[in-house]
Design a protein around this motif. Structure first.
Motif, short mmCIF file in Angstrom:
data_model
loop_
_atom_site.label_atom_id
_atom_site.label_comp_id
_atom_site.label_asym_id
_atom_site.label_seq_id
_atom_site.Cartn_x
_atom_site.Cartn_y
_atom_site.Cartn_z
N GLU A 1 0.85 -1.20 0.00
CA GLU A 1 0.00 0.00 0.00
C GLU A 1 0.88 1.24 0.00
O GLU A 1 1.93 1.26 0.65
N ALA A 2 0.43 2.26 -0.72
CA ALA A 2 1.15 3.54 -0.69
C ALA A 2 0.95 4.18 0.67
O ALA A 2 -0.14 4.09 1.25
N SER A 3 1.96 4.82 1.20
CA SER A 3 1.85 5.41 2.53
C SER A 3 0.90 6.61 2.55
O SER A 3 0.22 6.84 3.54
N ASP A 4 0.84 7.36 1.44
CA ASP A 4 -0.02 8.54 1.43
C ASP A 4 -1.48 8.22 1.09
O ASP A 4 -2.38 8.84 1.63
N VAL A 5 -1.72 7.25 0.20
CA VAL A 5 -3.08 6.87 -0.18
C VAL A 5 -3.16 5.34 -0.14
O VAL A 5 -2.70 4.67 -1.07
N PRO A 6 -3.74 4.76 0.92
CA PRO A 6 -3.77 3.30 1.06
C PRO A 6 -4.46 2.55 -0.08
O PRO A 6 -4.22 1.38 -0.27
N ALA A 7 -5.29 3.22 -0.86
CA ALA A 7 -5.97 2.56 -1.98
C ALA A 7 -5.00 2.31 -3.13
O ALA A 7 -5.27 1.47 -4.00
N TYR A 8 -3.86 3.00 -3.17
CA TYR A 8 -2.89 2.84 -4.23
C TYR A 8 -1.83 1.83 -3.80
O TYR A 8 -1.65 1.56 -2.61
N ARG A 9 -1.10 1.30 -4.76
CA ARG A 9 -0.03 0.34 -4.49
C ARG A 9 1.27 0.86 -5.11
O ARG A 9 1.26 1.45 -6.19
N VAL A 10 2.38 0.59 -4.43
CA VAL A 10 3.71 0.99 -4.91
C VAL A 10 4.67 -0.19 -4.72
O VAL A 10 4.37 -1.13 -3.99
N VAL A 11 5.81 -0.10 -5.35
CA VAL A 11 6.85 -1.11 -5.18
C VAL A 11 7.42 -0.95 -3.77
O VAL A 11 7.78 0.16 -3.36
N SER A 12 7.49 -2.04 -3.03
CA SER A 12 8.00 -2.00 -1.65
C SER A 12 9.53 -1.98 -1.65
O SER A 12 10.18 -2.13 -2.69
N LYS A 13 10.09 -1.84 -0.46
CA LYS A 13 11.56 -1.88 -0.30
C LYS A 13 12.07 -3.24 -0.78
O LYS A 13 13.06 -3.33 -1.49
#
Length: 185
Positions: A150-162
């Protein structure tokens, strides 16, 4: 109470190798059928099973192969990512993280509805959107593996994790160019 069988535990690397062999057999079959070439899919499967059996016999002489547990952190072996999610992950990382000396453009996955009317994800880059949508069933394994979060700013979005960034970095460092690179274990 469960009875223990005499079987060796599943080996994720062996399973990944077998999956890649099966994909090669299917791809060759489809190609040959498309261009009217002779097809011997049953023979290819029989040869693959025979090789696997001989490997098993050789492995049995030294006891079952030790199973290497995948750690909960750090990069994941490229071949252990299932094929369709691996292709999607490659595309997502290529556009959001870049490769080599190119600057990372950033980006995220936003919820979308696919052409089939099913839940999916669209790659939203800072300067544009990526035309192709990814189905939810393609992205879900990447989330389970910890490569997408989950993106930290908008939980509905997804991003590549560490962990996803580390996996991509490891892939690029080893010379990977396309999703199926580095899958021969």
């Amino acid at each position: 109470m469960k009875k223990r069988s005499g079987r060796a535990p599943a080996d994720p690397y062996r399973k990944a190798r077998f999956r890649e062999i099966a994909r090669e057999i299917v791809a060759k079959d489809r190609y040959n059928r498309k261009y009217g070439l002779s097809v011997d899919t049953a023979g290819a499967i029989a040869n693959a099973l025979e090789r696997a059996y001989r490997e098993g016999i050789r492995g049995g002489e030294h006891g079952p192969a030790p199973v290497v547990a995948q750690p909960d952190s750090g990069p994941i072996e490229w071949a252990l990512i299932p094929p369709r999610p691996r292709d999607a992950f490659w595309t997502i990382c290529l556009f959001t993280l870049s490769r080599g000396d190119g600057p990372a453009s950033g980006g995220r996955l936003v919820p979308a509805i696919t052409e089939r009317g099913t839940p999916g994800w669209m790659l939203d880059l800072q300067e544009r959107t990526y035309e192709k949508l990814f189905g939810d069933r393609t992205i879900a394994p990447l989330v389970r593996l910890g490569l997408i979060e989950e993106a930290s700013d908008v939980p509905a979005y997804r991003v590549v994790s560490k962990r996803g960034e580390e996996t991509w970095g490891h892939f690029v460092q080893r010379g990977g160019q396309y999703p199926d690179d580095l899958t021969n274990l």
